[in-house]
Design an enzyme around this catalytic site. Structure first.
Site, PDB file in Angstrom:
ATOM      1  N   GLU A 177       0.729  -1.183  -0.014  1.00  0.00           N
ATOM      2  CA  GLU A 177      -0.078  -0.046   0.189  1.00  0.00           C
ATOM      3  C   GLU A 177       0.873   1.316   0.071  1.00  0.00           C
ATOM      4  O   GLU A 177       1.504   1.259   0.759  1.00  0.00           O
ATOM      5  CB  GLU A 177      -0.941  -0.117   1.153  1.00  0.00           C
ATOM      6  CG  GLU A 177      -2.027   1.145   1.316  1.00  0.00           C
ATOM      7  CD  GLU A 177      -3.194   0.646   1.835  1.00  0.00           C
ATOM      8  OE1 GLU A 177      -4.128   0.106   1.197  1.00  0.00           O
ATOM      9  OE2 GLU A 177      -3.287   0.614   3.018  1.00  0.00           O
ATOM     10  N   LYS A 179       0.719   4.813   0.982  1.00  0.00           N
ATOM     11  CA  LYS A 179      -0.193   5.367   1.904  1.00  0.00           C
ATOM     12  C   LYS A 179       0.617   6.479   2.729  1.00  0.00           C
ATOM     13  O   LYS A 179       1.682   6.119   3.483  1.00  0.00           O
ATOM     14  CB  LYS A 179      -0.840   4.633   2.849  1.00  0.00           C
ATOM     15  CG  LYS A 179      -1.866   5.039   4.056  1.00  0.00           C
ATOM     16  CD  LYS A 179      -2.680   4.417   4.604  1.00  0.00           C
ATOM     17  CE  LYS A 179      -1.846   3.290   5.434  1.00  0.00           C
ATOM     18  NZ  LYS A 179      -2.892   2.380   6.307  1.00  0.00           N
ATOM     19  N   LYS A 240      -7.757   2.487  -3.549  1.00  0.00           N
ATOM     20  CA  LYS A 240      -8.397   2.289  -2.308  1.00  0.00           C
ATOM     21  C   LYS A 240      -8.949   3.654  -1.890  1.00  0.00           C
ATOM     22  O   LYS A 240      -8.397   4.578  -1.549  1.00  0.00           O
ATOM     23  CB  LYS A 240      -7.094   2.132  -1.403  1.00  0.00           C
ATOM     24  CG  LYS A 240      -7.251   1.891   0.087  1.00  0.00           C
ATOM     25  CD  LYS A 240      -7.786   0.416   0.408  1.00  0.00           C
ATOM     26  CE  LYS A 240      -8.057   0.061   1.635  1.00  0.00           C
ATOM     27  NZ  LYS A 240      -6.752  -0.053   2.454  1.00  0.00           N
ATOM     28  N   GLU A 289     -14.349  -6.045   0.930  1.00  0.00           N
ATOM     29  CA  GLU A 289     -13.765  -5.850   2.283  1.00  0.00           C
ATOM     30  C   GLU A 289     -14.780  -6.138   3.300  1.00  0.00           C
ATOM     31  O   GLU A 289     -15.834  -5.636   3.101  1.00  0.00           O
ATOM     32  CB  GLU A 289     -13.216  -4.501   2.399  1.00  0.00           C
ATOM     33  CG  GLU A 289     -12.495  -4.525   3.948  1.00  0.00           C
ATOM     34  CD  GLU A 289     -11.759  -3.273   3.955  1.00  0.00           C
ATOM     35  OE1 GLU A 289     -10.598  -3.200   3.715  1.00  0.00           O
ATOM     36  OE2 GLU A 289     -12.194  -2.229   4.622  1.00  0.00           O
ATOM     37  N   ASN A 311     -10.619  -7.279   6.755  1.00  0.00           N
ATOM     38  CA  ASN A 311     -10.051  -6.348   7.406  1.00  0.00           C
ATOM     39  C   ASN A 311      -9.827  -6.940   9.159  1.00  0.00           C
ATOM     40  O   ASN A 311     -10.903  -6.991   9.513  1.00  0.00           O
ATOM     41  CB  ASN A 311     -10.576  -5.068   7.390  1.00  0.00           C
ATOM     42  CG  ASN A 311      -9.541  -3.952   7.400  1.00  0.00           C
ATOM     43  OD1 ASN A 311      -8.631  -4.159   8.255  1.00  0.00           O
ATOM     44  ND2 ASN A 311      -9.615  -2.865   7.002  1.00  0.00           N
ATOM     45  N   GLU A 346      -5.855  -8.556   5.677  1.00  0.00           N
ATOM     46  CA  GLU A 346      -5.613  -7.120   5.761  1.00  0.00           C
ATOM     47  C   GLU A 346      -5.589  -6.458   7.397  1.00  0.00           C
ATOM     48  O   GLU A 346      -6.349  -6.911   8.222  1.00  0.00           O
ATOM     49  CB  GLU A 346      -6.877  -6.157   5.126  1.00  0.00           C
ATOM     50  CG  GLU A 346      -7.027  -6.497   3.691  1.00  0.00           C
ATOM     51  CD  GLU A 346      -8.331  -5.747   3.173  1.00  0.00           C
ATOM     52  OE1 GLU A 346      -9.066  -6.175   2.389  1.00  0.00           O
ATOM     53  OE2 GLU A 346      -8.694  -4.689   3.840  1.00  0.00           O
ATOM     54  N   SER A 347      -4.437  -5.582   7.589  1.00  0.00           N
ATOM     55  CA  SER A 347      -4.335  -5.042   8.843  1.00  0.00           C
ATOM     56  C   SER A 347      -3.811  -5.827   9.870  1.00  0.00           C
ATOM     57  O   SER A 347      -3.870  -7.196  10.043  1.00  0.00           O
ATOM     58  CB  SER A 347      -5.516  -4.204   9.426  1.00  0.00           C
ATOM     59  OG  SER A 347      -6.032  -3.398   8.422  1.00  0.00           O
TER      60      SER A 347
END
Length: 392
Positions: A177, A179, A240, A289, A311, A346-347
């Site tokens: 990502e 970001k 995103k 998601e 997520n 994710e995360s």
């Protein structure tokens, strides 16, 4: 082009002048009451398929858009959400029935005072996004976006890139990502050059890239997406964005996206179905998601889903728990495998043990941002995350 239900005064058009289930036959520009599916827009090719617009005089609908929406109208018109809306239920009540706690403010501009108060940061983001998208559409109408799409490069196969990487390495494919900031962590990287970061990610084994486009909360932009696409990056790109409106999907395609994010905690089933069809016609992959079991069960019932992201961050309070991936998959992995759905973790992924944990749970790809972007050398951080060089 909004959510099909968000605006009570929205215009809804149909591609077939008659309906099943004993519905009234529509002809010409007959108008209905505020609780009905408003009116239909006459085009040279007939009626424009089911859609909504917040602008009562918005007729900038191109032949390209018309072709895109030659769909199964009855499936959408007869959806449960539409029936409930017609019966008088509010948008937010309909959403709540599907377990969606994020309400819509349905406002075209910031309130002068009073009104609803957001209950959490995600709800605030979505309300601000409603205003932002309305302003975007006024500056860049759909007709202009259509022209941009005609000049855009062909899309790359986002899902195939993930599968190829997994087969090559035996490890979850990396969606790295790009970001700069986040609402919970603030600035993640002061020296932020999206193109340089993208090149570093690609060189070090990323299968795909995720480009943050939200400006207010993540300091991203569609221009960053455009720059990365035009810089010769071969990795497919995920836009995103907090998508609440079909216009955003068109614009993402025009700016070089190969995939878009759809958040089940924000979008009702009818919107996810409609947006999936839009993505297919535009050549985009949809990463849907989910955050909890109810959202995952909803999405698994929708036809055509190929890519699901779990997520581990609760988007209402930003608490991260990577065991969420295992909890959601443990009783559903056979169904997911039977549908040939690829799952993205994710995360909360910072070390090889984290990647192994979600991999063992059934994940075939991971989307990672913070643990990479905060490091001085994001390429070296990728090797640290996987415990090996995944570029070979």
């Amino acid at each position: 082009m909004e959510s099909l239900l968000v605006y009570p005064s929205a215009k809804v058009s149909i591609s077939n002048p008659s309906f099943t289930s004993g519905r009234t036959i529509l002809s010409g520009n007959r108008h209905f009451g505020p609780r009905d599916l408003s009116n239909s827009i006459r085009m040279s090719s007939g009626f424009f398929p089911l859609r909504c617009t917040n602008s009562p005089d918005n007729k900038e609908i191109s032949s390209v858009a018309a072709a895109i929406y030659e769909y199964h109208t009855d499936e959408l018109i007869n959806a449960e959400e539409v029936r409930e809306w017609e019966s008088g239920k509010s948008i937010n009540d309909i959403y709540a029935k599907q377990g969606i706690t994020i309400r819509r403010s349905c406002r075209p501009a910031p309130p002068a005072g009073g009104g609803m108060i957001p209950r959490n940061i995600l709800e605030q983001i979505i309300w601000d996004k409603e205003v932002e998208v309305t302003q975007f559409k006024q500056r860049i109408p759909l007709k202009e976006v259509d022209r941009m799409i005609e000049d855009a490069s062909p899309t790359r196969d986002f899902l195939a890139a993930l599968k190829d990487s997994y087969l090559r390495t035996g490890l979850p494919a990396l969606i790295a990502e790009v970001k700069k900031a986040s609402p919970s962590r603030g600035i993640l990287r002061e020296n932020f050059d999206p193109v340089e970061i993208a090149h570093t990610y690609e060189k070090n084994g990323a299968a795909c890239l995720s480009i943050l486009t939200d400006e207010k909360y993540f300091q991203g932009s569609f221009e960053n997406l455009d720059k990365v696409r035009k810089a010769g990056i071969k990795c497919p790109l995920l836009c995103k964005e907090f998508i609440i409106d079909l216009w955003q999907i068109y614009y993402a395609r025009a700016k070089g996206a190969d995939a878009v994010l759809l958040i089940a905690g924000v979008l009702p089933d009818i919107d996810i179905k409609y947006m999936l069809k839009t993505c297919r016609e535009l050549g985009l992959t949809a990463l849907i998601e989910v955050h909890n079991e109810r959202e995952l069960d909803r999405v698994l019932k929708i036809k055509g889903v190929q890519l699901i992201g779990i997520n581990n961050r609760n988007l209402e309070n930003f608490v991260v728990d990577i065991s969420n991936t295992q909890k959601l998959l443990e009783n559903r992995i056979e169904v997911i495998q039977g549908k040939d759905i690829t799952v993205v973790g994710e995360s909360g992924l910072f070390a090889p043990d984290d990647v192994k944990f979600v991999h063992d749970s059934g994940v075939k790809a991971v989307l990672v941002g913070e643990s990479l972007i905060k490091q001085e050398d994001p390429g070296l951080a990728i090797r640290g995350l996987f415990g090996k060089d995944i570029s070979k």
